[in-house]
Design a protein around this motif. Structure first.
Motif, PDB file in Angstrom:
ATOM      1  N   ARG A  41       0.719  -1.025  -0.097  1.00 26.97           N
ATOM      2  CA  ARG A  41       0.114  -0.180   0.080  1.00 26.97           C
ATOM      3  C   ARG A  41       0.859   1.108   0.051  1.00 26.97           C
ATOM      4  NH1 ARG A  41      -4.996   0.940   0.010  1.00 26.97           N
ATOM      5  NH2 ARG A  41      -6.150   2.698   1.101  1.00 26.97           N
ATOM      6  N   LEU A  42       0.775   2.074  -0.869  1.00 26.04           N
ATOM      7  CA  LEU A  42       1.644   3.464  -1.374  1.00 26.04           C
ATOM      8  C   LEU A  42       0.593   4.481  -1.743  1.00 26.04           C
ATOM      9  CD1 LEU A  42       4.600   1.699  -3.118  1.00 26.04           C
ATOM     10  CD2 LEU A  42       4.377   2.467  -0.932  1.00 26.04           C
ATOM     11  N   THR A  43       1.025   5.583  -1.461  1.00 27.26           N
ATOM     12  CA  THR A  43       0.539   6.525  -2.167  1.00 27.26           C
ATOM     13  C   THR A  43       0.981   6.636  -3.499  1.00 27.26           C
ATOM     14  OG1 THR A  43       2.133   8.163  -1.859  1.00 27.26           O
ATOM     15  CG2 THR A  43       0.699   7.993  -0.093  1.00 27.26           C
ATOM     16  N   MET A  44       0.159   7.362  -4.401  1.00 25.72           N
ATOM     17  CA  MET A  44       0.426   7.469  -5.776  1.00 25.72           C
ATOM     18  C   MET A  44       1.700   7.799  -6.054  1.00 25.72           C
ATOM     19  SD  MET A  44       0.735   9.640  -8.534  1.00 25.72           S
ATOM     20  CE  MET A  44      -0.420  11.079  -8.734  1.00 25.72           C
ATOM     21  N   ALA A  45       2.184   9.140  -5.459  1.00 28.75           N
ATOM     22  CA  ALA A  45       3.568   9.877  -5.495  1.00 28.75           C
ATOM     23  C   ALA A  45       4.785   8.542  -4.920  1.00 28.75           C
ATOM     24  CB  ALA A  45       3.427  11.097  -4.467  1.00 28.75           C
ATOM     25  N   GLN A  46       4.408   7.794  -4.034  1.00 25.99           N
ATOM     26  CA  GLN A  46       5.255   7.104  -3.580  1.00 25.99           C
ATOM     27  C   GLN A  46       5.478   6.023  -4.309  1.00 25.99           C
ATOM     28  OE1 GLN A  46       3.185   5.912   0.345  1.00 25.99           O
ATOM     29  NE2 GLN A  46       4.227   7.404   1.458  1.00 25.99           N
ATOM     30  N   ALA A  47       4.639   5.451  -5.208  1.00 25.22           N
ATOM     31  CA  ALA A  47       4.658   4.455  -6.032  1.00 25.22           C
ATOM     32  C   ALA A  47       5.411   4.848  -7.332  1.00 25.22           C
ATOM     33  CB  ALA A  47       3.098   3.973  -6.574  1.00 25.22           C
ATOM     34  N   LEU A  48       5.116   6.329  -7.648  1.00 23.74           N
ATOM     35  CA  LEU A  48       5.855   6.877  -8.782  1.00 23.74           C
ATOM     36  C   LEU A  48       7.055   6.776  -8.597  1.00 23.74           C
ATOM     37  CD1 LEU A  48       5.850   8.371 -11.465  1.00 23.74           C
ATOM     38  CD2 LEU A  48       5.375  10.591 -10.140  1.00 23.74           C
ATOM     39  N   VAL A  49       7.929   7.283  -7.566  1.00 23.21           N
ATOM     40  CA  VAL A  49       9.293   7.298  -7.229  1.00 23.21           C
ATOM     41  C   VAL A  49       9.968   5.830  -7.002  1.00 23.21           C
ATOM     42  CG1 VAL A  49       8.968   9.815  -6.394  1.00 23.21           C
ATOM     43  CG2 VAL A  49       9.022   7.856  -4.765  1.00 23.21           C
ATOM     44  N   LYS A  50       9.098   5.159  -6.527  1.00 21.82           N
ATOM     45  CA  LYS A  50       9.489   3.659  -6.174  1.00 21.82           C
ATOM     46  C   LYS A  50       9.900   3.096  -7.531  1.00 21.82           C
ATOM     47  CE  LYS A  50       8.598  -0.506  -3.541  1.00 21.82           C
ATOM     48  NZ  LYS A  50       9.761  -0.520  -2.695  1.00 21.82           N
ATOM     49  N   TYR A  51       8.738   3.222  -8.599  1.00 23.02           N
ATOM     50  CA  TYR A  51       9.159   2.645  -9.932  1.00 23.02           C
ATOM     51  C   TYR A  51      10.343   3.234 -10.704  1.00 23.02           C
ATOM     52  CZ  TYR A  51       7.701   1.304 -14.632  1.00 23.02           C
ATOM     53  OH  TYR A  51       7.688   1.010 -15.941  1.00 23.02           O
ATOM     54  N   ILE A  54      -2.673  11.828 -14.356  1.00 20.15           N
ATOM     55  CA  ILE A  54      -3.010  10.735 -13.519  1.00 20.15           C
ATOM     56  C   ILE A  54      -4.387  11.052 -12.633  1.00 20.15           C
ATOM     57  CG2 ILE A  54      -2.045   8.926 -11.993  1.00 20.15           C
ATOM     58  CD1 ILE A  54      -1.019   8.882 -14.590  1.00 20.15           C
ATOM     59  N   SER A  55      -5.437  10.818 -12.719  1.00 21.14           N
ATOM     60  CA  SER A  55      -6.572  11.249 -12.063  1.00 21.14           C
ATOM     61  C   SER A  55      -6.885  10.031 -11.080  1.00 21.14           C
ATOM     62  CB  SER A  55      -7.970  11.433 -12.908  1.00 21.14           C
ATOM     63  OG  SER A  55      -8.172  10.319 -13.747  1.00 21.14           O
ATOM     64  N   ARG A  56      -6.459   8.984 -11.030  1.00 21.54           N
ATOM     65  CA  ARG A  56      -6.543   7.838 -10.125  1.00 21.54           C
ATOM     66  C   ARG A  56      -5.229   7.115 -10.052  1.00 21.54           C
ATOM     67  NH1 ARG A  56     -11.535   6.036  -8.613  1.00 21.54           N
ATOM     68  NH2 ARG A  56     -10.677   4.074  -8.045  1.00 21.54           N
ATOM     69  N   PRO A  57      -4.731   6.838  -8.567  1.00 26.06           N
ATOM     70  CA  PRO A  57      -3.559   5.876  -8.429  1.00 26.06           C
ATOM     71  C   PRO A  57      -3.163   4.945  -8.979  1.00 26.06           C
ATOM     72  CG  PRO A  57      -5.053   6.217  -6.537  1.00 26.06           C
ATOM     73  CD  PRO A  57      -5.651   6.875  -7.418  1.00 26.06           C
ATOM     74  N   GLU A  58      -4.267   4.136  -9.502  1.00 24.14           N
ATOM     75  CA  GLU A  58      -4.087   2.867 -10.092  1.00 24.14           C
ATOM     76  C   GLU A  58      -3.798   2.911 -11.722  1.00 24.14           C
ATOM     77  OE1 GLU A  58      -8.645   2.901  -9.668  1.00 24.14           O
ATOM     78  OE2 GLU A  58      -6.819   3.535  -8.524  1.00 24.14           O
ATOM     79  N   GLN A  59      -3.961   4.229 -12.179  1.00 24.39           N
ATOM     80  CA  GLN A  59      -3.466   4.524 -13.636  1.00 24.39           C
ATOM     81  C   GLN A  59      -2.017   4.432 -13.864  1.00 24.39           C
ATOM     82  OE1 GLN A  59      -5.322   8.441 -14.182  1.00 24.39           O
ATOM     83  NE2 GLN A  59      -7.512   7.522 -14.846  1.00 24.39           N
ATOM     84  N   LEU A  60      -1.254   4.678 -12.896  1.00 21.44           N
ATOM     85  CA  LEU A  60       0.208   4.390 -13.178  1.00 21.44           C
ATOM     86  C   LEU A  60       0.395   3.180 -13.402  1.00 21.44           C
ATOM     87  CD1 LEU A  60       1.780   5.836  -9.654  1.00 21.44           C
ATOM     88  CD2 LEU A  60       1.684   7.014 -12.130  1.00 21.44           C
ATOM     89  N   LEU A  61      -0.163   1.987 -13.167  1.00 21.04           N
ATOM     90  CA  LEU A  61       0.096   0.891 -13.740  1.00 21.04           C
ATOM     91  C   LEU A  61       0.128   0.612 -15.181  1.00 21.04           C
ATOM     92  CD1 LEU A  61      -2.269  -1.088 -11.013  1.00 21.04           C
ATOM     93  CD2 LEU A  61       0.345  -0.998 -11.087  1.00 21.04           C
ATOM     94  N   THR A  62      -0.676   1.399 -15.845  1.00 18.45           N
ATOM     95  CA  THR A  62      -0.549   1.220 -17.400  1.00 18.45           C
ATOM     96  C   THR A  62       0.114   2.434 -17.897  1.00 18.45           C
ATOM     97  OG1 THR A  62      -2.735   2.338 -17.350  1.00 18.45           O
ATOM     98  CG2 THR A  62      -2.702  -0.144 -17.635  1.00 18.45           C
ATOM     99  N   VAL A 113      -4.539  13.729  -5.715  1.00 14.02           N
ATOM    100  CA  VAL A 113      -4.145  12.152  -6.290  1.00 14.02           C
ATOM    101  C   VAL A 113      -2.851  11.803  -5.855  1.00 14.02           C
ATOM    102  CG1 VAL A 113      -4.212  10.591  -8.175  1.00 14.02           C
ATOM    103  CG2 VAL A 113      -5.738  12.541  -7.950  1.00 14.02           C
ATOM    104  N   GLN A 114      -1.920  12.598  -5.843  1.00 13.42           N
ATOM    105  CA  GLN A 114      -0.443  12.364  -5.422  1.00 13.42           C
ATOM    106  C   GLN A 114      -0.496  11.633  -3.876  1.00 13.42           C
ATOM    107  OE1 GLN A 114       2.538  15.401  -5.563  1.00 13.42           O
ATOM    108  NE2 GLN A 114       1.384  16.348  -7.330  1.00 13.42           N
ATOM    109  N   THR A 115      -1.523  12.112  -2.982  1.00 14.60           N
ATOM    110  CA  THR A 115      -1.574  11.476  -1.692  1.00 14.60           C
ATOM    111  C   THR A 115      -2.407  10.426  -1.664  1.00 14.60           C
ATOM    112  OG1 THR A 115      -3.560  12.980  -1.142  1.00 14.60           O
ATOM    113  CG2 THR A 115      -1.100  14.050  -0.980  1.00 14.60           C
ATOM    114  N   PHE A 116      -3.268  10.011  -2.529  1.00  8.48           N
ATOM    115  CA  PHE A 116      -4.184   8.900  -2.362  1.00  8.48           C
ATOM    116  C   PHE A 116      -3.418   7.631  -2.475  1.00  8.48           C
ATOM    117  CE2 PHE A 116      -7.796  11.208  -4.645  1.00  8.48           C
ATOM    118  CZ  PHE A 116      -7.868  12.349  -3.621  1.00  8.48           C
ATOM    119  N   ALA A 117      -3.924   6.685  -1.581  1.00  7.17           N
ATOM    120  CA  ALA A 117      -3.291   5.459  -1.425  1.00  7.17           C
ATOM    121  C   ALA A 117      -3.855   4.403  -2.486  1.00  7.17           C
ATOM    122  CB  ALA A 117      -3.117   4.829  -0.171  1.00  7.17           C
TER     123      ALA A 117
END
Length: 615
Positions: free
Chosen positions: A5-15, A156-164, A190-194
């Protein structure tokens, strides 16, 4: 499926931190880091996320969003588009500041990941600070300005959109054909949404640049054309550098006895000492290269988009009796100018051309002619760049001084105005990596930030930035960044007291001196103040000095090379002269009707020149 479980921003930088690339058999981090200026649109989300990954993905603070993006672009260019940086800003002027840099990257086919903050996706607190409201469409924000200057754009209007979206952004950034800026607009909420992201999404990913082989029939067509050539010429563009094909090109040209001319982006593909190197081509080209281009019967263009400065606005080498072969990884570029297309990677394409040509070699008379023209041009360069002892030296004389002091470890950096044209004509390159000029977008203000990016990419090289007073005054803040980060630059400021290049163009098209040189501008009665560039640079933390004339400049360059921090040298130059030898026509539209006789005369010359233009 295992998740985290990560925020969108955390997932982005981790990727981003997990992305790797293979270069010459070695795996290295794809991203050097992130340039950031924080504001309310990115500090709490992306800023907090970046704080926790500084060891894997460093964050660099800059002083201007456009400049930091320019530095990131220059970093990629200096790395042959194989390593990247990202740049993030807040939602308003910080974001729009980066649009110019995005356009520069788009025009030059250079990768950068842009991460502008955006307004709230929920719209609950609208209108927020810095939000631009579009009365007819609430989905629009200033980040939509990035759409026409991005190769890939997503909000990126939803955090799961990073996946694609993230994998597609990476594919664009590293695609040799579609390479350019990728923009992910990031609404601050959205950057802060988990979200529960799959752990596998963050596994290290090793990228390799795709190399496309030539089509059999296109290759056969190109080989047949070359075998018929009596007067072949190669034009080397930036694609030769990005495909790591410079050594192969040098060997191919020498083996086949074909002279090689270079575009701005291609300059340095061959060392100027190479027996087949005949210098720059086009509007700012050498007399040798342009004369050969006019006489050539077959031209092999390698990795160039054939823009107007290269083709003399389609009047230099586009007569009907010539055959043009466009070897380019981009299908879009290989189809230009009614060329025979050879859509492929430059390194693979040159290799297969060489294998298919057998024993064919250009004729001796043509090689001797190109050698004679090259020697004549070298003498011209020596003459126009020599110290004449003038208190106000020309750009060419300053270039000569810097070139004489440059070693094989030096990279010269420049952009926009008259200096790039003089450098293209006159700078003697030691080989790949020695010449870094942004002229696809001709963006004033790129120079100092670009020099910083080059130094970050190649810290072992001496980076010399040549910049006019106009560009310096537009963007100089990254001098302070270079001092702060310990990336030493040598910056030579040529003060011609105005926009000298455009003043010359204005007069060449019949116009009066107006609003370009400071003396021709609306100012107070006493005139515009004289800027003390050395004092200004010192105030930003640099070592600096002002000099007069070429002899003092050469002595200062010796001191600058021995310095350990960024060193700025300022000198006054003459705004009027430019090198008249060489060059080709450039189409700049002239008014059909004017009260000025000089404009009417220029219009007649313009009409006559257009008759030579390919239709």
């Amino acid at each position: 499926m295992s998740t985290i479980r990560l925020t969108m921003a955390q997932a982005l930088v981790k990727y981003l931190a997990a992305q790797r690339i293979e270069i010459d058999g070695q795996e290295v981090a794809l991203f050097e880091g992130v340039f950031a200026i924080f504001g309310h649109g990115n500090v709490a989300g992306l800023g907090e996320a970046l704080y926790h990954v500084q060891d894997a993905l460093p964050t660099f603070r800059a002083h201007n969003e456009q400049s930091m993006a320019h530095a990131a672009i220059a970093f990629s260019k200096a790395n042959g588009r194989q390593r990247l940086m990202a740049a993030t800003s807040s939602i308003g002027p910080g974001a729009t500041n980066m649009v110019t840099a995005a356009a520069l990257a788009h025009a030059n086919r250079l990768p950068i990941l842009l991460l502008p903050g955006d307004t709230f996706a929920t719209r609950e607190p609208d209108p927020v600070l810095q939000q631009v409201e579009h009365f007819g469409d609430p989905t629009i924000s200033v980040n939509d300005c990035f759409r026409p200057v991005s190769r890939y754009f997503d909000r990126i209007s939803r955090p799961e959109q990073l996946l694609t979206s993230l994998p597609q952004a990476m594919a664009t950034l590293l695609d040799p054909e579609h390479c350019g800026p990728a923009t992910l607009a990031l609404p601050q909420d959205v950057q802060t949404f988990a979200y529960d992201y799959p752990v596998a999404f963050f596994a290290p990913k090793v990228h390799r640049i795709r190399r496309t082989p030539p089509d059999f029939y296109e290759l056969r067509q190109a080989v047949a054309a070359l075998k018929q050539a009596k007067r072949p010429l190669i034009i080397a563009g930036g694609g030769a550098h990005y495909a790591a094909a410079c050594d192969a090109l040098a060997e191919f040209a020498k083996k086949r006895g074909i002279p090689v001319a270079e575009t701005q982006a291609g300059k340095g593909a061959l060392a100027d000492s190479h027996p087949c190197a005949v210098g720059a081509i086009g509007v700012t080209g050498s007399a040798a290269a342009n004369q050969l281009a006019e006489q050539a019967d077959v031209i092999l263009a390698v990795g160039t988009r054939l823009q107007d400065f290269t083709t003399g606005s389609r009047a230099l080498f586009e007569s009907s009796d010539k055959t043009l072969i466009a070897l380019n990884v981009g299908r879009f570029d290989s189809l230009k100018h009614q060329a025979l297309p050879l859509s492929c990677d430059a390194l693979i394409g040159l290799g297969q051309l060489d294998a298919a040509l057998g024993e064919w070699r250009g004729n001796d008379e043509w090689r001797e002619q190109s050698g004679t023209l090259k020697r004549e041009w070298v003498e011209i360069v020596r003459r126009v760049t020599a110290d004449q002892g003038l208190a106000l030296p020309t750009d060419a004389q300053v270039i000569g001084a810097v070139n004489r002091q440059a070693g094989n470890d030096t990279t010269v950096v420049c952009a926009a105005g008259g200096l790039p044209g003089e450098l293209h004509k006159l700078w003697q390159c030691s080989g790949p990596g020695s010449y870094h000029v942004e002229y696809g977008f001709s963006c004033m203000g790129y120079e100092i930030a670009g020099g910083l990016g080059v130094k970050m990419a190649k810290p072992e090289r001496e980076v010399v930035v040549m910049v006019g007073d106009g560009s310096y005054l537009m963007h100089n803040s990254e001098l302070a960044t270079s001092v702060m980060l310990g990336h030493k630059l040598i910056v030579v400021v040529l003060d011609n007291r105005g926009y000298g290049c455009i003043n010359r163009l204005q007069q060449a098209t019949g116009g009066a001196g107006f609003n370009n040189l400071l003396q021709d501008c609306r100012t107070v009665e006493a005139g515009a103040p004289k800027t003390d560039f050395a004092a200004h640079a010192k105030a930003l933390g640099c070592e600096s000095e002002s000099v007069t004339g070429i002899a003092e400049l050469e002595q200062a360059l010796v001191r600058a090379r021995s310095a350990t921090s960024t060193y700025v040298i300022a000198l006054d130059t003459d705004p009027l002269p430019s090198t008249q030898e060489g060059g080709a026509w450039w189409e700049v539209a002239v008014p059909e009707v004017s009260e000025r006789e000089a404009v009417n005369k220029a219009y007649q010359g313009y009409r006559e020149a257009k008759q030579r233009q390919a239709r």
